[in-house]
Design an enzyme around this catalytic site. Structure first.
Site, mmCIF file in Angstrom:
data_model
loop_
_atom_site.group_PDB
_atom_site.id
_atom_site.type_symbol
_atom_site.label_atom_id
_atom_site.label_comp_id
_atom_site.label_asym_id
_atom_site.label_seq_id
_atom_site.Cartn_x
_atom_site.Cartn_y
_atom_site.Cartn_z
ATOM 1 N N CYS A 385 -6.210 -2.954 10.623
ATOM 2 C CA CYS A 385 -6.936 -1.802 10.098
ATOM 3 C C CYS A 385 -7.091 -0.721 11.165
ATOM 4 C CB CYS A 385 -8.258 -2.258 9.486
ATOM 5 S SG CYS A 385 -8.773 -1.163 8.143
ATOM 6 N N HIS A 511 -6.538 -6.413 5.803
ATOM 7 C CA HIS A 511 -7.182 -7.481 6.586
ATOM 8 C C HIS A 511 -6.596 -8.846 6.228
ATOM 9 C CE1 HIS A 511 -10.616 -5.226 8.332
ATOM 10 N NE2 HIS A 511 -10.380 -4.424 7.298
ATOM 11 N N GLU A 513 -6.891 -11.533 7.749
ATOM 12 C CA GLU A 513 -7.803 -12.639 8.115
ATOM 13 C C GLU A 513 -8.649 -13.121 6.932
ATOM 14 O OE1 GLU A 513 -8.103 -9.498 9.011
ATOM 15 O OE2 GLU A 513 -10.180 -8.867 9.268
HETATM 16 N N1 GLN Z 1 -12.489 3.226 10.302
HETATM 17 C C1 GLN Z 1 -11.192 3.043 9.723
HETATM 18 C C2 GLN Z 1 -11.128 3.533 8.275
HETATM 19 O O1 GLN Z 1 -12.154 3.646 7.624
HETATM 20 C C3 GLN Z 1 -10.751 1.605 9.802
HETATM 21 C C4 GLN Z 1 -11.609 0.672 9.001
HETATM 22 C C5 GLN Z 1 -11.418 -0.771 9.392
HETATM 23 O O2 GLN Z 1 -10.940 -1.075 10.478
HETATM 24 N N2 GLN Z 1 -11.836 -1.675 8.530
HETATM 25 O O3 GLN Z 1 -10.066 3.775 7.781
#
Ligand code: GLN
Length: 539
Positions: A385, A511, A513
Protein backbone atom coordinates in the site's frame (compact mmCIF):
# COMPACT_ATOMS: atom_id res chain seq x y z
CA UNK A 1 -36.96 -19.14 21.07
CA UNK A 2 -36.60 -21.57 18.11
CA UNK A 3 -33.04 -21.92 16.92
CA UNK A 4 -30.76 -24.58 15.55
CA UNK A 5 -27.64 -22.48 15.98
CA UNK A 6 -25.76 -22.88 19.25
CA UNK A 7 -24.12 -19.90 20.91
CA UNK A 8 -20.86 -19.79 22.83
CA UNK A 9 -19.95 -16.62 24.70
CA UNK A 10 -16.37 -15.89 25.68
CA UNK A 11 -15.82 -13.32 28.42
CA UNK A 12 -12.65 -12.21 30.15
CA UNK A 13 -11.85 -11.38 33.75
CA UNK A 14 -9.01 -10.10 35.97
CA UNK A 15 -7.07 -8.32 33.23
CA UNK A 16 -7.12 -7.56 29.54
CA UNK A 17 -4.73 -9.15 27.02
CA UNK A 18 -5.33 -12.70 28.23
CA UNK A 19 -5.88 -13.88 24.69
CA UNK A 20 -9.66 -14.32 24.45
CA UNK A 21 -9.37 -14.09 20.68
CA UNK A 22 -6.88 -16.94 20.56
CA UNK A 23 -8.94 -19.13 22.91
CA UNK A 24 -12.08 -18.42 20.85
CA UNK A 25 -10.19 -19.16 17.62
CA UNK A 26 -8.70 -22.36 19.05
CA UNK A 27 -12.05 -23.67 20.23
CA UNK A 28 -13.57 -22.76 16.88
CA UNK A 29 -10.76 -24.62 15.12
CA UNK A 30 -11.44 -27.75 17.19
CA UNK A 31 -15.18 -27.60 16.58
CA UNK A 32 -14.59 -27.02 12.89
CA UNK A 33 -12.24 -30.01 12.82
CA UNK A 34 -15.02 -32.05 14.44
CA UNK A 35 -17.28 -31.28 11.49
CA UNK A 36 -19.24 -28.23 12.68
CA UNK A 37 -19.59 -24.99 10.76
CA UNK A 38 -18.40 -22.25 13.08
CA UNK A 39 -17.92 -18.53 12.99
CA UNK A 40 -16.63 -16.08 15.57
CA UNK A 41 -17.89 -12.61 16.33
CA UNK A 42 -16.24 -9.86 18.35
CA UNK A 43 -18.21 -7.32 20.37
CA UNK A 44 -16.11 -4.25 21.10
CA UNK A 45 -17.27 -1.95 23.88
CA UNK A 46 -15.91 1.35 22.50
CA UNK A 47 -17.86 4.19 20.91
CA UNK A 48 -15.99 4.32 17.61
CA UNK A 49 -18.30 2.94 14.94
CA UNK A 50 -15.36 0.86 13.74
CA UNK A 51 -11.62 0.76 14.49
CA UNK A 52 -10.87 2.37 11.11
CA UNK A 53 -10.58 5.73 12.85
CA UNK A 54 -8.40 4.37 15.67
CA UNK A 55 -4.65 4.89 15.62
CA UNK A 56 -2.69 1.64 15.32
CA UNK A 57 -0.82 2.80 18.45
CA UNK A 58 -4.08 2.67 20.41
CA UNK A 59 -5.58 -0.54 19.27
CA UNK A 60 -3.18 -2.37 16.99
CA UNK A 61 -3.84 -3.02 13.34
CA UNK A 62 -7.16 -2.40 11.63
CA UNK A 63 -8.14 -5.62 9.87
CA UNK A 64 -10.15 -5.48 6.63
CA UNK A 65 -12.60 -8.18 5.54
CA UNK A 66 -13.63 -9.21 2.01
CA UNK A 67 -16.78 -7.08 2.23
CA UNK A 68 -14.73 -4.03 3.18
CA UNK A 69 -15.43 -3.84 6.90
CA UNK A 70 -12.71 -2.19 8.97
CA UNK A 71 -12.52 -4.41 12.00
CA UNK A 72 -10.71 -5.45 15.15
CA UNK A 73 -7.49 -7.38 14.67
CA UNK A 74 -9.00 -10.43 16.38
CA UNK A 75 -10.92 -11.06 13.15
CA UNK A 76 -7.53 -11.65 11.57
CA UNK A 77 -6.90 -14.45 14.06
CA UNK A 78 -10.32 -15.91 13.32
CA UNK A 79 -9.63 -16.01 9.59
CA UNK A 80 -6.06 -17.27 9.97
CA UNK A 81 -7.13 -20.11 12.27
CA UNK A 82 -10.37 -21.09 10.54
CA UNK A 83 -9.52 -20.39 6.92
CA UNK A 84 -12.93 -18.75 6.46
CA UNK A 85 -14.02 -15.26 5.52
CA UNK A 86 -15.61 -13.03 8.12
CA UNK A 87 -17.83 -10.04 7.35
CA UNK A 88 -19.05 -6.80 8.87
CA UNK A 89 -21.47 -8.87 10.97
CA UNK A 90 -18.53 -10.46 12.78
CA UNK A 91 -17.49 -7.21 14.44
CA UNK A 92 -19.94 -5.10 16.40
CA UNK A 93 -18.99 -2.01 18.39
CA UNK A 94 -20.92 0.03 20.91
CA UNK A 95 -20.70 2.92 18.44
CA UNK A 96 -22.42 0.84 15.76
CA UNK A 97 -25.11 -0.35 18.19
CA UNK A 98 -25.90 3.18 19.35
CA UNK A 99 -25.80 4.52 15.80
CA UNK A 100 -28.38 1.99 14.71
CA UNK A 101 -30.65 2.60 17.74
CA UNK A 102 -30.43 6.38 17.34
CA UNK A 103 -31.19 6.10 13.61
CA UNK A 104 -34.29 4.08 14.46
CA UNK A 105 -35.30 6.64 17.05
CA UNK A 106 -34.95 9.47 14.50
CA UNK A 107 -37.07 7.51 12.02
CA UNK A 108 -39.75 7.23 14.67
CA UNK A 109 -39.56 3.44 14.86
CA UNK A 110 -39.98 3.39 18.64
CA UNK A 111 -43.47 4.94 18.46
CA UNK A 112 -43.13 7.38 21.32
CA UNK A 113 -41.38 5.02 23.74
CA UNK A 114 -38.51 6.22 25.94
CA UNK A 115 -35.40 4.77 24.32
CA UNK A 116 -33.14 3.16 26.93
CA UNK A 117 -30.06 0.98 27.36
CA UNK A 118 -32.39 -1.79 28.57
CA UNK A 119 -34.23 -2.92 26.47
CA UNK A 120 -33.32 -1.01 23.30
CA UNK A 121 -29.53 -1.20 23.33
CA UNK A 122 -29.57 -4.75 24.69
CA UNK A 123 -32.15 -5.80 22.07
CA UNK A 124 -29.96 -4.41 19.32
CA UNK A 125 -26.96 -6.33 20.73
CA UNK A 126 -29.01 -9.54 20.80
CA UNK A 127 -30.14 -8.93 17.22
CA UNK A 128 -26.52 -8.53 16.07
CA UNK A 129 -25.43 -11.69 17.90
CA UNK A 130 -28.17 -13.75 16.29
CA UNK A 131 -27.90 -12.21 12.85
CA UNK A 132 -24.43 -13.59 12.25
CA UNK A 133 -25.68 -17.13 12.96
CA UNK A 134 -28.94 -17.03 11.05
CA UNK A 135 -27.74 -15.15 7.97
CA UNK A 136 -25.13 -17.76 7.04
CA UNK A 137 -26.63 -20.72 8.95
CA UNK A 138 -23.71 -21.66 11.16
CA UNK A 139 -23.98 -24.61 13.57
CA UNK A 140 -22.10 -22.64 16.20
CA UNK A 141 -21.47 -18.93 16.73
CA UNK A 142 -18.76 -17.98 19.17
CA UNK A 143 -19.21 -14.43 20.46
CA UNK A 144 -16.21 -12.86 22.12
CA UNK A 145 -17.09 -9.97 24.41
CA UNK A 146 -14.24 -7.45 24.42
CA UNK A 147 -12.99 -5.80 27.59
CA UNK A 148 -12.96 -7.20 31.11
CA UNK A 149 -15.94 -8.20 33.22
CA UNK A 150 -16.70 -5.38 35.65
CA UNK A 151 -15.96 -2.61 33.14
CA UNK A 152 -18.76 -0.06 32.93
CA UNK A 153 -18.88 -0.23 29.14
CA UNK A 154 -19.19 -4.04 28.99
CA UNK A 155 -22.35 -4.10 31.09
CA UNK A 156 -24.94 -3.88 28.26
CA UNK A 157 -23.19 -6.77 26.51
CA UNK A 158 -23.20 -8.94 29.63
CA UNK A 159 -26.89 -8.13 30.16
CA UNK A 160 -27.69 -8.97 26.52
CA UNK A 161 -25.84 -12.26 26.94
CA UNK A 162 -27.75 -13.01 30.15
CA UNK A 163 -31.09 -12.43 28.43
CA UNK A 164 -30.15 -14.38 25.35
CA UNK A 165 -29.06 -17.38 27.40
CA UNK A 166 -32.38 -17.33 29.21
CA UNK A 167 -34.31 -17.07 25.96
CA UNK A 168 -32.27 -19.69 24.11
CA UNK A 169 -32.42 -22.26 26.88
CA UNK A 170 -29.46 -23.73 28.72
CA UNK A 171 -28.62 -26.43 26.15
CA UNK A 172 -28.25 -23.88 23.36
CA UNK A 173 -25.62 -21.64 24.85
CA UNK A 174 -22.47 -21.81 26.91
CA UNK A 175 -20.45 -19.15 28.69
CA UNK A 176 -16.70 -19.58 28.80
CA UNK A 177 -14.93 -17.21 31.15
CA UNK A 178 -11.20 -16.63 30.72
CA UNK A 179 -9.21 -15.49 33.74
CA UNK A 180 -5.68 -15.35 35.08
CA UNK A 181 -4.15 -17.42 37.86
CA UNK A 182 -1.05 -15.46 38.81
CA UNK A 183 2.04 -17.12 40.25
CA UNK A 184 3.51 -15.26 43.21
CA UNK A 185 7.20 -16.08 43.11
CA UNK A 186 7.89 -14.82 46.63
CA UNK A 187 5.20 -17.07 48.09
CA UNK A 188 5.84 -19.86 45.58
CA UNK A 189 2.09 -20.10 45.03
CA UNK A 190 -0.51 -19.92 42.31
CA UNK A 191 -3.39 -17.68 43.36
CA UNK A 192 -7.05 -18.33 42.51
CA UNK A 193 -8.61 -15.38 44.33
CA UNK A 194 -8.70 -13.04 41.29
CA UNK A 195 -10.60 -15.76 39.41
CA UNK A 196 -13.08 -16.19 42.24
CA UNK A 197 -13.68 -12.44 42.32
CA UNK A 198 -14.16 -12.11 38.60
CA UNK A 199 -16.66 -14.99 38.58
CA UNK A 200 -18.47 -13.23 41.44
CA UNK A 201 -18.68 -10.10 39.31
CA UNK A 202 -20.25 -12.14 36.52
CA UNK A 203 -22.67 -13.69 39.00
CA UNK A 204 -23.66 -10.23 40.24
CA UNK A 205 -24.65 -9.55 36.66
CA UNK A 206 -26.75 -12.69 36.60
CA UNK A 207 -24.43 -14.90 34.60
CA UNK A 208 -23.09 -18.23 35.78
CA UNK A 209 -20.15 -19.32 33.60
CA UNK A 210 -20.18 -22.96 32.46
CA UNK A 211 -16.49 -23.31 31.69
CA UNK A 212 -13.48 -21.51 33.12
CA UNK A 213 -10.27 -21.23 31.18
CA UNK A 214 -7.41 -20.18 33.43
CA UNK A 215 -4.33 -18.55 31.96
CA UNK A 216 -1.27 -19.63 33.90
CA UNK A 217 2.48 -19.82 33.60
CA UNK A 218 2.68 -23.04 35.67
CA UNK A 219 0.69 -26.26 35.51
CA UNK A 220 -2.45 -26.22 37.65
CA UNK A 221 -2.84 -29.20 39.99
CA UNK A 222 -6.08 -31.15 40.33
CA UNK A 223 -6.38 -29.64 43.78
CA UNK A 224 -6.37 -26.08 42.45
CA UNK A 225 -8.85 -26.95 39.72
CA UNK A 226 -11.19 -28.56 42.26
CA UNK A 227 -10.94 -25.53 44.51
CA UNK A 228 -11.84 -23.16 41.67
CA UNK A 229 -14.71 -25.47 40.64
CA UNK A 230 -16.13 -25.50 44.18
CA UNK A 231 -15.95 -21.75 44.68
CA UNK A 232 -17.23 -20.89 41.21
CA UNK A 233 -20.03 -23.48 40.80
CA UNK A 234 -18.58 -25.20 37.75
CA UNK A 235 -17.86 -28.87 37.01
CA UNK A 236 -14.29 -29.70 37.94
CA UNK A 237 -13.53 -30.98 34.42
CA UNK A 238 -14.78 -27.62 33.16
CA UNK A 239 -11.89 -25.84 34.85
CA UNK A 240 -9.30 -25.76 32.11
CA UNK A 241 -5.78 -24.48 32.13
CA UNK A 242 -4.31 -22.43 29.33
CA UNK A 243 -0.61 -22.52 29.95
CA UNK A 244 1.83 -20.09 28.30
CA UNK A 245 3.14 -21.54 25.04
CA UNK A 246 5.84 -20.45 22.58
CA UNK A 247 3.44 -19.77 19.70
CA UNK A 248 -0.27 -18.96 19.50
CA UNK A 249 -0.58 -21.83 17.02
CA UNK A 250 0.09 -24.27 19.89
CA UNK A 251 -3.11 -23.22 21.64
CA UNK A 252 -5.59 -25.41 19.67
CA UNK A 253 -3.42 -28.46 20.48
CA UNK A 254 -3.32 -27.52 24.18
CA UNK A 255 -7.08 -26.89 24.25
CA UNK A 256 -7.66 -30.26 22.60
CA UNK A 257 -5.50 -31.94 25.27
CA UNK A 258 -7.57 -30.17 27.91
CA UNK A 259 -10.75 -31.36 26.14
CA UNK A 260 -12.20 -27.87 25.85
CA UNK A 261 -14.05 -28.92 22.68
CA UNK A 262 -15.51 -32.08 24.20
CA UNK A 263 -16.74 -30.32 27.32
CA UNK A 264 -18.26 -27.53 25.25
CA UNK A 265 -20.06 -29.98 22.95
CA UNK A 266 -21.36 -31.90 25.96
CA UNK A 267 -22.77 -28.75 27.49
CA UNK A 268 -24.40 -27.81 24.18
CA UNK A 269 -25.91 -31.28 23.79
CA UNK A 270 -24.05 -31.71 20.52
CA UNK A 271 -22.56 -35.06 19.56
CA UNK A 272 -18.83 -35.35 19.02
CA UNK A 273 -19.21 -36.67 15.47
CA UNK A 274 -15.53 -37.24 14.97
CA UNK A 275 -12.43 -36.51 16.94
CA UNK A 276 -10.98 -33.18 15.92
CA UNK A 277 -8.58 -33.94 13.11
CA UNK A 278 -5.60 -31.61 13.17
CA UNK A 279 -3.05 -33.34 10.90
CA UNK A 280 -2.39 -30.36 8.65
CA UNK A 281 -2.23 -28.03 11.62
CA UNK A 282 0.34 -30.24 13.33
CA UNK A 283 2.37 -30.47 10.13
CA UNK A 284 2.43 -26.67 10.02
CA UNK A 285 3.44 -26.44 13.69
CA UNK A 286 6.19 -28.94 13.17
CA UNK A 287 7.60 -26.79 10.38
CA UNK A 288 7.34 -23.65 12.50
CA UNK A 289 9.28 -25.35 15.27
CA UNK A 290 11.93 -27.12 13.18
CA UNK A 291 13.08 -24.69 10.50
CA UNK A 292 15.95 -25.67 8.21
CA UNK A 293 16.85 -22.11 7.26
CA UNK A 294 16.77 -18.68 8.79
CA UNK A 295 16.42 -15.25 7.22
CA UNK A 296 15.95 -11.71 8.47
CA UNK A 297 13.41 -9.36 6.91
CA UNK A 298 13.35 -5.66 7.73
CA UNK A 299 9.84 -4.36 8.32
CA UNK A 300 10.03 -0.62 7.76
CA UNK A 301 7.17 1.47 9.11
CA UNK A 302 6.30 4.12 11.64
CA UNK A 303 4.03 2.15 13.98
CA UNK A 304 6.88 0.21 15.52
CA UNK A 305 6.24 0.71 19.25
CA UNK A 306 3.29 -1.67 19.28
CA UNK A 307 3.90 -5.11 17.73
CA UNK A 308 0.14 -5.55 17.18
CA UNK A 309 0.20 -2.66 14.69
CA UNK A 310 1.60 -5.02 12.03
CA UNK A 311 -0.04 -8.20 13.31
CA UNK A 312 -1.21 -9.64 9.99
CA UNK A 313 2.17 -9.01 8.37
CA UNK A 314 4.08 -10.79 11.13
CA UNK A 315 1.65 -13.73 11.08
CA UNK A 316 1.94 -13.92 7.28
CA UNK A 317 5.68 -14.37 7.74
CA UNK A 318 5.05 -17.25 10.17
CA UNK A 319 2.86 -18.96 7.56
CA UNK A 320 5.25 -18.23 4.68
CA UNK A 321 8.24 -19.26 6.81
CA UNK A 322 6.65 -22.62 7.57
CA UNK A 323 5.87 -23.16 3.89
CA UNK A 324 9.57 -22.63 3.15
CA UNK A 325 10.76 -24.47 6.29
CA UNK A 326 12.49 -21.26 7.22
CA UNK A 327 12.50 -19.16 10.35
CA UNK A 328 11.75 -15.55 9.45
CA UNK A 329 13.15 -13.03 11.89
CA UNK A 330 11.22 -9.81 11.41
CA UNK A 331 13.35 -6.82 12.34
CA UNK A 332 11.09 -3.80 12.75
CA UNK A 333 12.74 -0.54 11.76
CA UNK A 334 11.23 2.79 12.71
CA UNK A 335 11.22 4.73 9.45
CA UNK A 336 11.55 8.00 11.37
CA UNK A 337 15.04 6.89 12.39
CA UNK A 338 16.11 5.74 8.94
CA UNK A 339 17.93 7.89 6.36
CA UNK A 340 20.36 7.61 3.44
CA UNK A 341 23.32 7.89 5.82
CA UNK A 342 22.44 5.06 8.20
CA UNK A 343 20.50 2.80 5.83
CA UNK A 344 23.50 0.58 5.10
CA UNK A 345 24.18 0.14 8.78
CA UNK A 346 20.53 -0.69 9.59
CA UNK A 347 19.58 -2.70 6.51
CA UNK A 348 22.95 -3.95 5.27
CA UNK A 349 22.59 -7.41 6.79
CA UNK A 350 18.94 -8.19 6.05
CA UNK A 351 17.78 -10.62 3.37
CA UNK A 352 14.62 -8.79 2.38
CA UNK A 353 12.99 -5.39 2.91
CA UNK A 354 9.28 -4.79 3.40
CA UNK A 355 7.96 -1.23 3.45
CA UNK A 356 4.62 -1.23 5.19
CA UNK A 357 1.31 0.59 4.79
CA UNK A 358 0.60 3.87 6.56
CA UNK A 359 -0.81 7.35 6.39
CA UNK A 360 0.73 10.82 6.33
CA UNK A 361 4.15 12.36 6.07
CA UNK A 362 5.83 11.29 9.28
CA UNK A 363 8.72 8.90 8.68
CA UNK A 364 8.21 8.96 4.91
CA UNK A 365 11.83 9.82 4.04
CA UNK A 366 13.03 6.71 5.86
CA UNK A 367 10.71 4.66 3.68
CA UNK A 368 12.19 6.22 0.52
CA UNK A 369 15.68 5.42 1.84
CA UNK A 370 14.68 1.79 2.42
CA UNK A 371 13.17 1.44 -1.07
CA UNK A 372 16.22 2.95 -2.70
CA UNK A 373 18.55 0.68 -0.76
CA UNK A 374 16.56 -2.41 -1.82
CA UNK A 375 16.32 -1.29 -5.45
CA UNK A 376 19.96 -0.35 -5.87
CA UNK A 377 21.33 -3.39 -4.05
CA UNK A 378 19.07 -5.98 -5.65
CA UNK A 379 17.58 -6.96 -2.28
CA UNK A 380 14.13 -8.65 -2.38
CA UNK A 381 11.54 -5.94 -1.80
CA UNK A 382 7.85 -5.98 -0.99
CA UNK A 383 5.96 -2.69 -0.68
CA UNK A 384 2.47 -2.81 0.76
CA UNK A 385 0.00 0.00 0.00
CA UNK A 386 1.87 3.14 1.11
CA UNK A 387 4.97 0.94 0.68
CA UNK A 388 4.14 0.55 -3.01
CA UNK A 389 3.42 4.26 -3.32
CA UNK A 390 6.84 5.01 -1.78
CA UNK A 391 8.47 2.67 -4.30
CA UNK A 392 6.80 4.59 -7.13
CA UNK A 393 7.84 7.98 -5.74
CA UNK A 394 11.41 6.83 -5.13
CA UNK A 395 11.62 5.54 -8.71
CA UNK A 396 10.25 8.80 -10.09
CA UNK A 397 12.76 10.83 -8.11
CA UNK A 398 15.90 8.78 -8.56
CA UNK A 399 15.39 7.03 -11.91
CA UNK A 400 13.08 9.35 -13.86
CA UNK A 401 14.82 12.36 -12.32
CA UNK A 402 11.70 14.14 -11.04
CA UNK A 403 13.24 15.27 -7.78
CA UNK A 404 9.99 16.76 -6.48
CA UNK A 405 7.81 13.73 -7.36
CA UNK A 406 5.39 12.92 -4.58
CA UNK A 407 1.98 11.71 -3.55
CA UNK A 408 -0.62 14.44 -3.24
CA UNK A 409 -1.29 12.99 0.22
CA UNK A 410 2.11 14.35 1.26
CA UNK A 411 2.43 17.43 -0.99
CA UNK A 412 -0.64 18.77 -2.75
CA UNK A 413 1.36 21.23 -4.89
CA UNK A 414 3.90 18.79 -6.30
CA UNK A 415 4.61 19.19 -10.00
CA UNK A 416 4.87 15.44 -10.43
CA UNK A 417 1.98 13.80 -8.58
CA UNK A 418 2.94 10.22 -9.43
CA UNK A 419 0.55 9.10 -6.69
CA UNK A 420 -2.72 11.00 -6.67
CA UNK A 421 -6.09 10.92 -4.97
CA UNK A 422 -8.59 8.58 -6.66
CA UNK A 423 -11.30 10.32 -8.64
CA UNK A 424 -13.96 8.63 -6.50
CA UNK A 425 -12.34 10.00 -3.34
CA UNK A 426 -12.20 13.68 -4.33
CA UNK A 427 -15.56 14.70 -2.92
CA UNK A 428 -15.40 12.62 0.24
CA UNK A 429 -14.92 14.57 3.45
CA UNK A 430 -15.96 12.09 6.15
CA UNK A 431 -13.10 9.94 7.37
CA UNK A 432 -14.88 6.86 8.76
CA UNK A 433 -15.42 3.90 6.40
CA UNK A 434 -14.91 5.96 3.24
CA UNK A 435 -11.66 4.62 1.77
CA UNK A 436 -11.50 2.15 -1.11
CA UNK A 437 -12.19 -0.88 1.05
CA UNK A 438 -12.43 -4.63 0.69
CA UNK A 439 -11.87 -7.11 -2.12
CA UNK A 440 -11.33 -6.03 -5.73
CA UNK A 441 -10.35 -8.19 -8.69
CA UNK A 442 -7.01 -7.66 -10.38
CA UNK A 443 -5.67 -8.95 -13.69
CA UNK A 444 -2.01 -9.91 -13.78
CA UNK A 445 0.29 -9.22 -16.71
CA UNK A 446 1.42 -12.31 -18.60
CA UNK A 447 4.94 -13.42 -17.72
CA UNK A 448 5.23 -10.95 -14.88
CA UNK A 449 6.82 -12.05 -11.60
CA UNK A 450 3.41 -11.71 -9.96
CA UNK A 451 1.83 -14.08 -12.45
CA UNK A 452 4.60 -16.61 -11.78
CA UNK A 453 4.05 -16.27 -8.05
CA UNK A 454 0.26 -16.47 -8.08
CA UNK A 455 0.27 -19.09 -10.87
CA UNK A 456 -2.86 -17.48 -12.33
CA UNK A 457 -3.86 -14.24 -14.03
CA UNK A 458 -7.04 -13.34 -12.16
CA UNK A 459 -6.70 -12.59 -8.48
CA UNK A 460 -8.69 -10.74 -5.84
CA UNK A 461 -7.15 -8.83 -2.96
CA UNK A 462 -8.30 -6.51 -0.16
CA UNK A 463 -7.77 -2.76 -0.17
CA UNK A 464 -7.71 0.17 2.24
CA UNK A 465 -6.51 3.41 0.71
CA UNK A 466 -7.52 6.72 -0.94
CA UNK A 467 -4.57 7.32 -3.28
CA UNK A 468 -3.47 5.49 -6.41
CA UNK A 469 -0.78 5.31 -9.05
CA UNK A 470 -1.25 8.21 -11.49
CA UNK A 471 -1.74 6.52 -14.88
CA UNK A 472 -0.47 9.50 -16.87
CA UNK A 473 3.03 8.36 -15.87
CA UNK A 474 2.54 4.71 -16.79
CA UNK A 475 4.48 4.79 -20.06
CA UNK A 476 7.41 6.73 -18.68
CA UNK A 477 7.73 4.27 -15.82
CA UNK A 478 7.57 1.28 -18.14
CA UNK A 479 10.24 2.72 -20.43
CA UNK A 480 12.53 3.28 -17.46
CA UNK A 481 12.00 -0.24 -16.10
CA UNK A 482 9.10 -0.21 -13.63
CA UNK A 483 5.96 -1.84 -14.97
CA UNK A 484 2.34 -2.23 -13.94
CA UNK A 485 2.01 -5.98 -13.40
CA UNK A 486 -1.54 -5.92 -12.06
CA UNK A 487 -4.50 -3.76 -13.11
CA UNK A 488 -8.11 -3.52 -12.10
CA UNK A 489 -9.77 -4.01 -15.46
CA UNK A 490 -12.91 -2.06 -14.62
CA UNK A 491 -11.38 1.08 -13.13
CA UNK A 492 -7.94 0.90 -14.73
CA UNK A 493 -6.32 1.36 -11.32
CA UNK A 494 -2.79 0.04 -11.04
CA UNK A 495 -2.64 -2.59 -8.30
CA UNK A 496 0.92 -3.97 -8.67
CA UNK A 497 4.22 -2.43 -9.76
CA UNK A 498 7.33 -4.47 -10.53
CA UNK A 499 10.89 -3.88 -11.63
CA UNK A 500 11.60 -6.83 -13.98
CA UNK A 501 15.38 -6.27 -14.04
CA UNK A 502 15.51 -6.59 -10.25
CA UNK A 503 15.83 -9.95 -8.47
CA UNK A 504 12.44 -9.58 -6.71
CA UNK A 505 10.83 -6.17 -6.48
CA UNK A 506 7.07 -5.94 -6.03
CA UNK A 507 4.86 -3.13 -4.76
CA UNK A 508 1.17 -3.86 -4.18
CA UNK A 509 -1.57 -1.32 -3.66
CA UNK A 510 -3.56 -3.92 -1.72
CA UNK A 511 -2.96 -5.79 1.52
CA UNK A 512 -1.93 -9.41 0.88
CA UNK A 513 -1.38 -9.94 4.63
CA UNK A 514 -5.14 -9.98 5.29
CA UNK A 515 -5.55 -13.15 3.26
CA UNK A 516 -2.72 -15.31 4.58
CA UNK A 517 -3.91 -18.22 6.72
CA UNK A 518 -2.27 -21.24 8.35
CA UNK A 519 -3.61 -23.55 5.65
CA UNK A 520 -3.23 -21.05 2.80
CA UNK A 521 -0.06 -19.00 3.21
CA UNK A 522 -0.13 -16.03 0.86
CA UNK A 523 1.86 -16.59 -2.37
CA UNK A 524 3.43 -13.12 -2.25
CA UNK A 525 4.80 -13.79 1.23
CA UNK A 526 5.98 -17.33 0.39
CA UNK A 527 7.57 -15.99 -2.80
CA UNK A 528 9.22 -13.13 -0.92
CA UNK A 529 10.64 -15.45 1.77
CA UNK A 530 11.86 -17.85 -0.91
CA UNK A 531 13.62 -15.03 -2.77
CA UNK A 532 15.22 -13.82 0.46
CA UNK A 533 16.41 -17.37 1.25
CA UNK A 534 17.84 -17.77 -2.22
CA UNK A 535 19.69 -14.49 -1.95
CA UNK A 536 21.11 -15.46 1.43
CA UNK A 537 22.24 -18.84 0.19
CA UNK A 538 23.79 -17.69 -3.08
CA UNK A 539 25.32 -14.26 -2.45
N1 GLN B 1 -2.11 6.63 2.79
C1 GLN B 1 -2.19 5.87 1.57
C2 GLN B 1 -3.55 5.99 0.89
O1 GLN B 1 -4.53 6.34 1.54
C3 GLN B 1 -1.86 4.42 1.81
C4 GLN B 1 -2.84 3.72 2.70
C5 GLN B 1 -2.30 2.42 3.24
O2 GLN B 1 -1.10 2.19 3.27
N2 GLN B 1 -3.19 1.57 3.72
O3 GLN B 1 -3.66 5.73 -0.27
Amino acid sequence: METSTKYIFVTGGVTSSLGKGIIASSLAKLLQASGYSVTIQKLDPYLNVDPGTLSPYEHGECYVTEDGAETDLDLGHYERFLNIHTTQLNNVTTGRIYQSVINKERRGDYLGKTVQVVPHITDEIKRCIQLVGTKHRFDVVITEIGGTVGDIESLPYIEAMRQLRYQLGSANSVVIHLTLVPYLAAAGELKTKPTQHSVKTLLENGVQPDILVLRTEKNLSMEIRKKVALFCNVDSDAVIQSIDVPTIYDVPIKMSEEKLDQITLRKLNLPQNKVAELCKWKEFLNKVKNPKNEITIALVGKYTQLPDAYKSISESFVHAGAANECKVIVKTINSEKLNDDNVNQLLGEVNGILVAHGFGNRGIDGKFAAVRFARENNIPFLGICLGMQCAVIEFARNVLGYSDANSTEMETATEHPVIDIMESQKKITEKGGTMRLGAYPCKLKKNSLSEKIYKQTKISERHRHRYEFNNTYLEQFAKAGMIAAGINETSGLVEIMEIPSHRWFIGVQFHPEYKSTVLNPHPLFTGFVKAAMEMKNTD
